[in-house]
Every structure is written in structure tokens, then in C-alpha cells.
Design an enzyme around this catalytic site. Structure first.
Site: not given
Ligand code: PEP
Length: 253
Positions: A9, A11, A98, A100, A170, A176, A216, A238
Site C-alpha cells: 500500500n 498510500k 482502510h 485511514e 490491521e 505506521g 508495521s 511503509g
Molecule cells: C497500511 O497502510 O495498511 C499499513 C499496514 O501501513 P504500515 O505497514 O506502514 O504500518
């Protein structure tokens, strides 16, 4: 049998030039290094979908994902992108719900149910995101809360349609933040969700549903997470912005 999936992802990151470099590096590494039974998905900003799709199309175990779609097929929704548009350019997957999008764009479970419907009606495979906040985890009842997100947005689907959906658990507190759910925490939730799916669609459908972990996840912790019996891969934020690390995650099964 359920699929192993590692889905990136990006983003709202990368210029076109950076996107091309990252895509071509990942495509080469996946072709050379990643087992053919692992599906690697690139979730890229919509503006790059057509270009990235051309790179990944020749690779049997790669796909491209939109990070969102609108719940209506067309109309006066300035700035939005519809499922028929995504289908028309050959997109395979769409991320729906998601955290966000839920947080910054106030997407509700009811709206997400509509997005799931329109995605499926247009041949897109939804990767449906769910997860609890830190406050919800600390307050207890978080297993039931996340299960209710599935009930509210997915459980109206027929078995045939539900089989096209993958789930991404998640925990919001892990996205993040550098805080990862422990493998025990991930396994506890994934097993609970699989049981919840079984209560609605039966054990066989539940066993065939891919449930990804996101939050993460990186090249250091992926192996332990993916070794959990109910973790079928990851949704990677990320770490999907770095070709070497993302590919290493896809090699972690
Ligand atoms: C995500 O945006 O779905 C995600 C898991 O981000 P990160 O891996 O950066 O925590």
C-alpha cells in the site's frame, strides 16, 4: 485452499519517476526470487494504475490494486474513481475500508458494504480492511468489535461473492507507528475472525479465505507473523516503498 498474499500500500507516495523505478525493481525481484504460490500485489495511487498494470501483467503471481473506489458506478462525484473505471483499465484488486479512509474520509460500515458490492459487480477482488483502535483494545471487546466490521460490511454477500474477498486485519495502533502486533495477538484475532466467518459461511469457506495482517510489518517480523496458522500474508504500508524490503517480506513464508 487459501492464497498467500503480500499486498503493498503505497498510500499517497512516490512521483511518477520514483513509481516506475520501484515497480520495475519489484517486478524483477519477484520474478527471480518469490515463490510462484505467493501473490504479490502493488497498491498504488490511482494515477499510476495503468502504468504499473503494464509492468505487472506479464507476471503470473503479481497484481495491481486501487486503494479505494466510489460506491456509485458513475455520476457527479468530482475527484472520485469508480469500480467500472478500474475494471476498464484491468485492475485486479481494490482495498476497501482502510482505517485511514474510515478515519479521514468518515467511511462507514454501510458505505463500505456498498463499495464491496460495486467492486464485486465489476470483477474486482476486494481486500477488506478491519481493525481496532488502541482505546478499543485497552477497553476489551476488541475481538467482537472487529468481527462486527465484517458482519456489517460483508455478511450480506452470497457465498459465491464472499469467496472473492480477502480480509486484512490491521490494528490501527500498529499502522505506521512501528508498533507491530505480536504474533500471538495477530493469531488470536485471525483465528477469531476465521471462526466468525465459519459461523456465517461454514468452515470450508472460512478455511479458504485469506486473512492478511497489516501494521508495521517489515522484513524482520514478517517471518514470525506469516508462520502463524491463520495469517495468510500481509498488507504492507511503509515497507512496500522499498523494493528490497518488500520483496524480502514476500519471501518470508
Ligand atoms: C497500511 O497502510 O495498511 C499499513 C499496514 O501501513 P504500515 O505497514 O506502514 O504500518
Amino acid at each position: 485452499m487459501r492464497k498467500k498474499i503480500v499486498a503493498g500500500n503505497w498510500k499517497m507516495n512516490k512521483t511518477m519517476e520514483e513509481a516506475l523505478i520501484l515497480t520495475s525493481e519489484v517486478v524483477h525481484m519477484v520474478k527471480d526470487e518469490v515463490a510462484s504460490d505467493v501473490i504479490v500485489v502493488l497498491g498504488v495511487p490511482s494515477i499510476y494504475l495503468t502504468t504499473v498494470q503494464k509492468y505487472v501483467e506479464p507476471v503470473a503471481n503479481m497484481g495491481v490494486a486501487a486503494q479505494n473506489c466510489h460506491q456509485k458506478a458513475s455520476g457527479a462525484y468530482t475527484g472520485e474513481i469508480s469500480a467500472p473505471m478500474l475494471q476498464s483499465i484491468g485492475v485486479d484488486y481494490v482495498y476497501i475500508g482502510h482505517s485511514e479512509r474510515r478515519q479521514y474520509f468518515s467511511e462507514t460500515n454501510e458505505e463500505l458494504a456498498e463499495k464491496v458490492n460495486i467492486a464485486l459487480a465489476n470483477g474486482l477482488a476486494p481486500i477488506f480492511c478491519c481493525g481496532e483502535s488502541l482505546e478499543q483494545r485497552q477497553a476489551g471487546g476488541f475481538l467482537e468489535f472487529v468481527a462486527s466490521q465484517l458482519t456489517d460490511s460483508l455478511f450480506h454477500l452470497s457465498e459465491e461473492d464472499f469467496r472473492k474477498v480477502a480480509i486484512a486485519y490491521e490494528p490501527i495502533w500498529a499502522i505506521g507507528t512501528g508498533l507491530t502486533a505480536s504474533s500471538e495477538q495477530a493469531q488470536e484475532m485471525h483465528a477469531y475472525l476465521r471462526g466468525h466467518l465459519a459461523s456465517k459461511y461454514g468452515q470450508s469457506v472460512a478455511n479458504d479465505t485469506s486473512i492478511l495482517y497489516g501494521g508495521s510489518c517489515n522484513e524482520k517480523n514478517a517471518q514470525e507473523l506469516f508462520a502463524c496458522p491463520d495469517v495468510d500474508g500481509g498488507l504492507i504500508g511503509g515497507a512496500s516503498l522499498k523494493s528490497r524490503e518488500f520483496t524480502n517480506i514476500a519471501k518470508s513464508f
